[in-house]
Design a protein around this motif. Structure first.
Motif, PDB file in Angstrom:
ATOM      1  N   UNK B  75     -42.732  21.407   5.604  1.00 36.48           N
ATOM      2  CA  UNK B  75     -41.585  20.723   6.550  1.00 36.48           C
ATOM      3  C   UNK B  75     -40.689  20.090   5.769  1.00 36.48           C
ATOM      4  N   UNK B  76     -39.935  19.272   6.273  1.00 34.70           N
ATOM      5  CA  UNK B  76     -38.970  18.412   5.700  1.00 34.70           C
ATOM      6  C   UNK B  76     -39.506  17.207   5.389  1.00 34.70           C
ATOM      7  N   UNK B  77     -39.773  16.948   4.108  1.00 35.57           N
ATOM      8  CA  UNK B  77     -40.429  15.398   3.612  1.00 35.57           C
ATOM      9  C   UNK B  77     -39.383  14.595   3.180  1.00 35.57           C
ATOM     10  N   UNK B  78     -39.253  13.473   4.018  1.00 33.46           N
ATOM     11  CA  UNK B  78     -38.361  12.383   3.771  1.00 33.46           C
ATOM     12  C   UNK B  78     -38.843  11.181   2.986  1.00 33.46           C
ATOM     13  N   UNK B  79     -38.360  10.837   1.943  1.00 32.39           N
ATOM     14  CA  UNK B  79     -39.125   9.428   1.323  1.00 32.39           C
ATOM     15  C   UNK B  79     -37.932   8.550   0.941  1.00 32.39           C
ATOM     16  N   UNK B  80     -38.009   7.366   1.284  1.00 29.83           N
ATOM     17  CA  UNK B  80     -36.969   6.445   1.032  1.00 29.83           C
ATOM     18  C   UNK B  80     -37.817   5.065   0.415  1.00 29.83           C
ATOM     19  N   UNK B  81     -37.748   5.173  -0.785  1.00 32.14           N
ATOM     20  CA  UNK B  81     -37.934   3.660  -1.660  1.00 32.14           C
ATOM     21  C   UNK B  81     -37.015   3.621  -2.901  1.00 32.14           C
ATOM     22  N   UNK B  82     -36.466   2.625  -2.770  1.00 35.80           N
ATOM     23  CA  UNK B  82     -35.353   2.617  -3.567  1.00 35.80           C
ATOM     24  C   UNK B  82     -34.662   1.130  -3.730  1.00 35.80           C
ATOM     25  N   UNK B  83     -35.182   0.554  -5.051  1.00 40.75           N
ATOM     26  CA  UNK B  83     -34.910  -0.773  -5.301  1.00 40.75           C
ATOM     27  C   UNK B  83     -33.376  -0.730  -5.440  1.00 40.75           C
ATOM     28  N   UNK B  84     -32.841   0.001  -5.905  1.00 42.99           N
ATOM     29  CA  UNK B  84     -31.263  -0.213  -6.295  1.00 42.99           C
ATOM     30  C   UNK B  84     -30.656  -0.035  -5.077  1.00 42.99           C
TER      31      UNK B  84
END
Lengths: 282, 282, 282
Positions: B75-84
């Motif tokens: 599938x489309x695998x979204x990841x959002x962990x972004x200290x910046x």
């Protein structure tokens, strides 16, 4: 600040139910609501808005629902945060914009109704034919709201729920406001998130009206304390550990500490008054 | 260690979106992403991989995504962990195997890309037509990743997102490695789970190469400390309160305490170095 | 106390899978199970009953499943709380009413089976063709229960899973009971929820049999302590900070403190014995 969804085909209002509660996730309470909805209206899509609203915190529930709403498809929006536990207040269904809201008449829905364009019609939820039986006095979410929402998705009309209510009889929370003066804007702490960001009832427009622009500074007064903070696009624009003012993802002005906890640092509870003025150029 | 799914008809790649974030569950942040996706691509199935990644912990997010991936449909695998917080880095879409990954170019995706067979093509996400408008600088998950993923499910091609990026310009986390010596294998603590199990960057194969077999013991060195632990199929094979080495559900060697907390007992943080050798027969 | 769902068209038993585990939400464990199910049976609807059962707490898991069940559509009900971690016990599939239960044979399913009308047939889950391969000894939920449940939704029959088991060989938790005497009913603390409500193994019928009615009081003995509490429809019927007896949303008698925490106030752990008698008129 309504977001623009490009080329969107929003699903039919009667196919989506959203749920916001203070039921927590440590029990089967939320699943009970899902189960009731799916049993009555199997094709309905359910979106869990939040179930970790602090127990009985109407104000926090109202803020989360109103700020999430612009990003939710039109649907039946159920909210259940009710410290009175169905003691004294009635349940209502309220149409606003192309949305339908279900919940206690305790102010919980009021900010979302504003965000949806204002209430158009309201009904008392009184038609027990649409409830589970028996109704637990302490679990209206499962026994009244979930089945009513599902029946609305199945084709029942809001007018089938009970008598119409004059809109001015709906209980509303005082809208959090900001007063713009000549030199400063006064507002209050609206809510704290899990990163420790402190969200204010002040918008970027309020700051712009005072000539405060990204890149400048803000002179913040909290009670007797005064702190000057940089105003930036994001909390990542300042060194770790530094206080910063930025416009958050709900379009509201907020305090943050990059890689830290502004709520803890500043000790500001929800409702606390703050005053923002243009700070010195640095 | 890729699991074999018997007689599987995997759904179409364009019908499933998975989400991994550090947004927590105490707000409407995750629901906003769901709402945006469903508004744009109503038929999409969403799988929440995890939203309790510790705030800004890229390494932990990368480990969870890579270890869960073999069990997720394409599938489309979204990841959002972004200290910046979108400060300095770009957003990317990367094809690997029959999967498509969306996220910040900060290393978060890198271990999952390896698990999917290695990146094939990468694009910068630059086509603002596919974003919400305005874009909050602190909520790319809602305003960029969610709508982009939904548009990809709706038929847009990765090449529509923006310019292609050379694969060697993608930022990668150093892959956690284990060095097999003649008498011992050296590795590091990869992550700790909520049971207090301590997962290492060492595989069962590494132990087998040293002649360490289930039923035997392992001599563990952590800094100056040395502990001998039994090597068993499961932590339940030792008495309650006892330390044990076992192969965990991700195929990695781990320390556990039956009915207890090995992380607390051993005081080993992520990244700590460990050395495993064959222990005495008992 | 089975709720009546008006005009319900329950979806087909083979289209819904419910999941109850102690996997927590800080990892990708739950997502792995979802992914396996969707990979095998893409049309299946999944309801998460609860994943925050305290680790290894079979009794709490059994109570949540049994109390949520009346509100769940018929389906394949998977439960995974297993302190033995597959050490010694087998896995079973049990038919009860129009439902099918999947889990370890450690008592976890037993209260739900009673709630569903009692077990009709049981099978050992032994057909490795339906499992993932390899099977992790510590993650049967992902590698055995999820794929087996999905295959059942896809048309496989329970008898395909393995040999039938005599019903009297299924492990059962002792049913929490209440003993009605002439003057009092004796029961135990069944569970504590996140509000601090203390749920007892005593029903409203038990109180009615003693002539205790809403509006009256209850004389509560806990060990050497004696407390008289009002019996009301809801905890909201007493002033904030006040102890109250009410019938909770599962139809069981419970102690609460309005806007407070009865579990903390009373210091009663699960399993503690309580004795309720008619209190004085006030």
């Amino acid at each position: 600040m309504t977001p623009r969804l490009h080329a969107v085909q929003s699903p039919d209002v009667t196919s989506v139910i959203t749920l916001l509660t203070d039921y927590g996730l440590e029990d089967g309470f939320v699943a009970s609501c899902h189960g009731v909805i799916i049993s009555i209206a199997p094709q309905t899509r359910i979106i869990d808005v939040c179930h970790l609203v602090p127990a009985g915190d109407i104000r926090r529930g109202a803020a989360i629902l109103a700020q999430t709403l612009p990003y939710l498809p039109a649907g039946v929006h159920v909210a259940a945060v009710d410290p009175s536990a169905a003691g004294a207040r009635r349940s209502v269904a309220v149409e606003a914009g192309n949305r339908l809201f279900i919940g206690p008449d305790n102010g919980l829905l009021s900010w979302a109704l504003l965000a949806a364009g204002g209430a158009r019609t309201a009904y008392e939820i009184a038609n027990t034919e649409l409830f589970l039986s028996p109704v637990s006095p302490t679990f209206h979410g499962r026994d009244i709201y979930a089945p009513v929402a599902a029946h609305l998705c199945g084709g029942r009309k809001p007018a089938d729920l009970g008598p119409e209510i004059p809109l001015d009889r709906l209980l509303s929370l005082p809208a959090p406001t900001a007063r713009r003066g000549e030199d400063a804007v006064e507002g209050e702490v609206l809510s704290l998130d899990r990163y420790g960001n402190v969200q204010l009832s002040v918008t970027a427009d309020d700051l712009a009206a005072l000539g405060i622009r990204v890149g400048g500074t803000v002179a913040v007064s909290m009670g007797r304390r005064q702190v000057t903070m940089p105003f930036r696009d994001t909390y990542a624009a300042v060194p770790p550990g530094t206080l910063v003012v930025f416009t958050d993802s709900a379009g509201l002005v907020a305090f943050a500490v990059n890689s830290g906890d502004a709520a803890q640092r500043l000790g500001l509870p929800p409702g606390a008054h703050v005053r923002l003025a243009r700070g010195p150029e640095i």
